[in-house]
Design a protein around this motif. Sequence first.
Motif, short mmCIF file in Angstrom:
data_model
loop_
_atom_site.label_atom_id
_atom_site.label_comp_id
_atom_site.label_asym_id
_atom_site.label_seq_id
_atom_site.Cartn_x
_atom_site.Cartn_y
_atom_site.Cartn_z
N VAL A 122 0.66 22.73 -5.89
CA VAL A 122 0.46 22.26 -4.46
C VAL A 122 2.03 21.75 -4.10
O VAL A 122 2.43 20.84 -4.72
CB VAL A 122 -0.41 21.15 -4.08
N LEU A 123 2.80 22.54 -2.99
CA LEU A 123 4.11 22.10 -2.69
C LEU A 123 3.96 20.95 -1.83
O LEU A 123 3.19 21.02 -0.70
CB LEU A 123 4.78 23.44 -2.04
N ALA A 124 5.14 20.21 -1.93
CA ALA A 124 5.46 19.03 -0.90
C ALA A 124 6.87 19.22 -0.81
O ALA A 124 7.68 19.42 -1.43
CB ALA A 124 5.28 17.66 -1.31
N ASN A 125 7.16 19.10 0.72
CA ASN A 125 8.84 19.18 1.34
C ASN A 125 9.56 18.17 0.46
O ASN A 125 9.26 16.99 0.09
CB ASN A 125 8.93 19.00 2.77
N VAL A 126 10.85 18.62 0.36
CA VAL A 126 12.06 17.52 -0.11
C VAL A 126 12.53 16.92 1.44
O VAL A 126 12.30 17.79 2.28
CB VAL A 126 12.78 18.10 -0.82
N ASP A 127 13.04 15.91 1.19
CA ASP A 127 13.63 15.15 2.34
C ASP A 127 15.15 15.41 1.93
O ASP A 127 15.88 16.11 1.24
CB ASP A 127 13.40 13.84 2.49
N ASP A 128 16.20 14.52 2.93
CA ASP A 128 17.51 14.48 3.03
C ASP A 128 18.15 14.13 1.59
O ASP A 128 19.47 14.21 1.44
CB ASP A 128 18.17 13.93 4.17
N SER A 129 17.12 13.38 0.71
CA SER A 129 17.56 13.25 -0.72
C SER A 129 17.49 14.48 -1.58
O SER A 129 17.90 14.32 -2.69
CB SER A 129 16.90 12.15 -1.44
N LEU A 130 16.88 15.48 -1.08
CA LEU A 130 16.34 16.95 -1.81
C LEU A 130 15.53 16.44 -2.97
O LEU A 130 15.38 17.30 -3.86
CB LEU A 130 18.01 17.77 -2.36
N THR A 131 14.87 15.22 -2.69
CA THR A 131 13.76 14.82 -3.90
C THR A 131 12.60 15.03 -2.83
O THR A 131 12.56 14.71 -1.70
CB THR A 131 14.11 13.79 -4.46
N LEU A 132 11.44 14.54 -3.49
CA LEU A 132 9.95 14.87 -2.67
C LEU A 132 10.12 13.71 -1.26
O LEU A 132 10.62 12.76 -1.63
CB LEU A 132 8.90 14.08 -3.81
N PRO A 134 8.17 11.51 0.66
CA PRO A 134 6.71 10.67 0.42
C PRO A 134 5.65 10.91 1.51
O PRO A 134 4.53 10.89 1.19
CB PRO A 134 7.18 9.24 0.17
N ASP A 135 6.12 11.08 2.73
CA ASP A 135 5.29 11.26 3.77
C ASP A 135 4.45 12.54 3.61
O ASP A 135 3.37 12.68 3.90
CB ASP A 135 5.75 11.30 5.09
N ASP A 136 5.20 13.70 3.32
CA ASP A 136 4.53 14.96 3.03
C ASP A 136 3.75 14.79 1.98
O ASP A 136 2.79 15.67 1.78
CB ASP A 136 5.70 16.10 3.01
N VAL A 137 4.15 14.13 0.83
CA VAL A 137 3.31 14.14 -0.65
C VAL A 137 1.92 13.60 -0.08
O VAL A 137 0.85 14.13 -0.43
CB VAL A 137 4.09 13.02 -1.38
N GLU A 138 1.92 12.58 0.73
CA GLU A 138 0.58 11.90 1.17
C GLU A 138 -0.20 12.78 1.92
O GLU A 138 -1.20 12.98 1.86
CB GLU A 138 1.10 10.66 1.90
N ARG A 139 0.52 13.77 2.64
CA ARG A 139 -0.33 14.76 3.75
C ARG A 139 -0.92 15.87 2.80
O ARG A 139 -1.93 16.25 3.22
CB ARG A 139 0.69 15.54 4.59
#
Length: 414
Positions: A122-132, A134-139
Motif C-alpha cells: 500500500v503506497l504512502a506519499n513522500v514529503d519534501d524529505s523524499l521519505t515517508l 507520516p500524515d499520509d502513512v496514518e491515512r
Amino acid sequence: MVSKNSLALYGGKPVREKPLPVMHPGATFFDEAEVKAVLEVLKAQSPYRFYGPNFLNITGKFEAEFRRYIGTTFSLAVTSGTAALHTALRGLEVGEDDEVIIPTYSWVACPSAVVATGAKPVLANVDDSLTLDPDDVERRITNRTKVIMAVHIRGVPCDLDRIVDIAKRYQIFLLEDVAQCCGGSYHGKRLGSIGDAGSFSFQLNKMISAGEGGAIVTNDQTTYERCLMFHDTGTPYRGLEEKELRYSIQPFPGVNYRANEISSAILRVQLTKMDTIIRRIREIKSKIKKGISDIPGLSFRRIPDPEGEVAVGLVFFTESKDKAILFKEALMAENIRTPSGSYPGVVYEPLRNDGHVFMHWGHLLPGIERVSNQYRQTLDLLSRAVHIDISPLDGEQEINDIIEGIRKVSSVVL
Ligand SMILES: Cc1ncc(COP(=O)(O)O)c(C=O)c1O
C-alpha cells in the motif's frame, strides 16, 4: 552574468572535460585487505557458511561485528538487500491478507519483497524529505496493515520520531530499509536499530559492498529465529547452536538466501572502513552545499536529521518540472555527470524507466497509474527534484567543478 550561449548545452565550453568519478562507495575502497581476506577463505577451502574442512565461520564473525556496529542484539547475513527485505517481512510474519505500507519513492525491490510474501503493498506519499510523509502513512492504515516499511532513501533518514509513534499507536511493526543509508543514524541511534527490524544491501552502489549481499538486524529473538529459519530453506535446527539458543518457534517453509564466506570476508573488512567512507562523503557534500546555498530559486531537500545522513546524494528542487529537466540536461552537457550518465537525474521523468518511482511498479501494483491522482504530492515533488551523486572519489577539483557547473546552469535556467 552567464550568457545562454556559454552553456555547453548551447555550444559553450563545458565546465569539465570528463565525467565525474563513479559512486560505488565501498568498492572504491577495496585494497589488499579485502584481497587477503578472500584468499584466506579460498586457502581454507571453506566457502560455505555453516561448515567446511577448515571452517573459519567468517559469516558468523561478520554478523557479530555488524550487530555491534548497528547496536542490535541479532543480525543475519543474506544474499542481497531484496532477500533481506523478504526475509525480514517473513520474520515479522507478513503473509497473505496483510498490507505493508511502503513509500512511493524507494526501489522496486520494496514492493517486490512485499508481493513475494503474498501481502499487498500500500503506497504512502513522500514529503519534501523524499521519505515517508507520516500524515499520509496514518491515512493509509487499515485493520490489515501489518508493517510500515520506512525507506531511508538516497542517504537520508526518515522522520522516525513520528513514524515510530504511529507504529506504536496502531500496534504495527516498523521495518527500516537501510539499503541506501547504511551507517546513518537518527537522533544518535544507528538506522536499523530503531524499528522492529532493519534491512541492508551490500550491492555495488552501497556504502559498503561485496558486489551483492544483504543483512537483517533485530532485537527480537522470535523475529530473528523466523528470519534464520526462513533464509535457510526452513531448516529448523541450524544456526542457533553457536549462540547456545534453541528454536522456540514452529518450523515453516523457507528459501535459500544464505550468505557465503567469501562475501562475508569482504564485508568484514569493508565494515572497518565504513566510518571513513561516510566522513569523506559528508565532507564533500557539505562543501558543495555551501558553494551553492545562496542560489535563488533552488531549494534543498529537507533532511529530518542532518547529523544522521550519509550524504550519497545531493537533491534540490526547482520551481517547475520543465526547469528540472532543462537543469539536468544542462548539467549533463557540462560533464557534471556520472560516467554512465545515470546521474544527474530528475527523480521522476515519465518517459524514463526507473524502478525508484511507483509509476513504474504497475506489474506489482496493477492499475496504480489509474489512481496516481492520490499521489500528486509525490509526483509534484519528484518531478521537480534534481539529484546528483556524491562520490568519495570527488577531490577538490571535482567539488569546485560541481559548484561551478550548478552555479553556471542556475544562472541561465532558474
Ligand atoms: C532502497 C532499497 N531497498 C532494497 C534494495 C535491494 O537491494 P539488492 O539490490 O541488494 O537486492 C535496494 C537496492 O539496490 C534499495 O536501494
